[in-house]
Write a protein that holds these residues in place. Sequence first.
Motif, mmCIF file in Angstrom:
data_model
loop_
_atom_site.group_PDB
_atom_site.id
_atom_site.type_symbol
_atom_site.label_atom_id
_atom_site.label_comp_id
_atom_site.label_asym_id
_atom_site.label_seq_id
_atom_site.Cartn_x
_atom_site.Cartn_y
_atom_site.Cartn_z
ATOM 1 N N HIS A 176 0.828 -1.237 -0.008
ATOM 2 C CA HIS A 176 0.008 0.060 0.033
ATOM 3 C C HIS A 176 0.851 1.271 -0.159
ATOM 4 C CE1 HIS A 176 0.831 0.831 4.245
ATOM 5 N NE2 HIS A 176 0.916 -0.276 4.397
ATOM 6 N N ASP A 212 6.823 2.224 5.574
ATOM 7 C CA ASP A 212 5.674 1.196 5.719
ATOM 8 C C ASP A 212 4.865 1.415 4.610
ATOM 9 O OD1 ASP A 212 3.194 0.175 6.468
ATOM 10 O OD2 ASP A 212 3.195 1.182 8.451
ATOM 11 N N GLY A 213 4.572 0.238 3.773
ATOM 12 C CA GLY A 213 3.723 0.187 2.568
ATOM 13 C C GLY A 213 4.619 0.516 1.099
ATOM 14 N N GLU A 257 -5.218 1.266 3.204
ATOM 15 C CA GLU A 257 -4.607 0.189 4.165
ATOM 16 C C GLU A 257 -4.876 0.384 5.525
ATOM 17 O OE1 GLU A 257 -1.825 -2.607 6.685
ATOM 18 O OE2 GLU A 257 -1.982 -0.432 6.252
ATOM 19 N N GLU A 258 -4.199 1.776 5.918
ATOM 20 C CA GLU A 258 -3.960 2.211 7.066
ATOM 21 C C GLU A 258 -5.190 2.469 7.898
ATOM 22 O OE1 GLU A 258 -1.278 1.511 8.898
ATOM 23 O OE2 GLU A 258 0.230 2.075 7.532
ATOM 24 N N HIS A 310 7.549 -6.243 3.467
ATOM 25 C CA HIS A 310 7.016 -4.973 4.378
ATOM 26 C C HIS A 310 8.241 -4.836 5.338
ATOM 27 C CE1 HIS A 310 4.549 -2.471 6.747
ATOM 28 N NE2 HIS A 310 3.353 -2.511 5.861
ATOM 29 N N HIS A 320 -1.983 -6.709 7.971
ATOM 30 C CA HIS A 320 -1.658 -6.221 6.714
ATOM 31 C C HIS A 320 -2.714 -6.598 5.769
ATOM 32 C CE1 HIS A 320 2.448 -5.132 7.841
ATOM 33 N NE2 HIS A 320 2.400 -6.132 8.622
HETATM 34 ZN ZN LIG Z 1 1.864 -1.273 6.010
#
Ligand SMILES: [Zn+2]
Length: 442
Positions: A118, A129-130, A163-164, A222, A390
């Motif tokens: 993501h 992150d992502g 995603e978050e 990730h 995730h």
């Molecule tokens: Zn993530």
Amino acid sequence: MKQFHRRSVLSGLLAGSAGLAWPCGGIAADLDAALRVDAGRLRQNIEDFSMFGRKPGGSFADGVSRFAYSDADIAGRKFAMNLLHAAGAEPRIDAAGNILARREGSRPDLKPIMIGSHIDSVPDGGNFDGVLGSMSAIEVLRTLNENRFKLRHPLEIALWSNEEGGLIGSGAAGGVVKPEILGVTLNGIRRIDGVRRIGGDPDHLVAAHLEPNSRAAYVELHIEQSGRLEKTGTAIAIVDGIVAIDEYEVEIIGFANHAGTTPMADRHNALLAAAKLIEAVQEEITREPGWQVGNVGHLEVYPNVRNIVPGRVFHTLELRDLDAAKVKMIGDRIIARSKTIATDTGTEIHIKLVEREPAAISSPALQQKIADAAKSIGLATMHLPSGATHDGTMLTSIAPIGMIFVPSVAGISHSPKELTSWTDCANGANVLLQTVLRLDRD
Ligand SMILES: [Zn+2]
């Protein structure tokens, strides 16, 4: 240097055989093993991506606020689609706003291998992150195309939306998102409006649903978001699965009374009971070895006045482990302990299970492919559960899932201080590439 040389040789060899599918085994396997992503380009793309959601006048070290559906998210998505285009794919946007791109294989009858991650962040989040998984998936695609490397399977890149903020894009793809949750507003944007903003079609979310068992595999790279790899000096984690989560709500009823005149023996102090219960949570979780964790992260005290004995407390309790039975057992033990605490403090304690999220277990065969891929590059590995959820959590119905983790410096994530070394980023992308090549041989 040696790696670069091998890669040059490989590119030359492959350029002379444009479009040919490699037979299995022998020299082809050797050529597969030497294939590497362009680490410099991967770094550049991650650095470029940090511009989307950076505060004015800030630097890479200031991280990003690129929450889903924001202007920064929209700008980042456009950048990612341009990268996909440059990598030789034509991206499309599905009804949930996911960005999907497909590279054909030589065997159209085979199920696609899917990789991705993501590109949205939490508010005040980090650069990796992502983004690492997303940029690496694009880099894998580009590396294959530049080397005219033909796979048997189609390859799909998926950049999951939001995603978050609730795994909305992958949840829609996995068929587990209920349309009513689109009415929720987060970070000032109602999801239904957000999905429209990024080019989705929230009225027909079901169109984003992918057929069950329609993909050969879903693999995501990730950052670890914990310090276990760094502490043990290990380059790569093979993720056993994404943990099960049990969420409880706890209500403790005592009696609010004058804090100066009520003798200690006559009090029904709900906060004292909560303190004892929180300690019991800690004890029950740490009673045996393992990666299990738990948290009391939200607490409300009533009436919350300095000269009144607390009469009521509400708090949350969250328990996580890969083994759902273990999570339930710890919860049961805490409930049993609460009965003694209630008696000792003259309170009533009500513990209610409000949500039970099952674990998403990685495919053992896929774990083995990741292990082989890392070994072929000479990288040390360990097995770890993912304590964070995730996108893969939502995708177990469509494909066997697998995840690759690389070290997070000091175990920090969801923070501008989130950091993974460029070497570790490249290692992760190369393990992803080599895993794809191994999956393609099946
Ligand atoms: Zn993530």
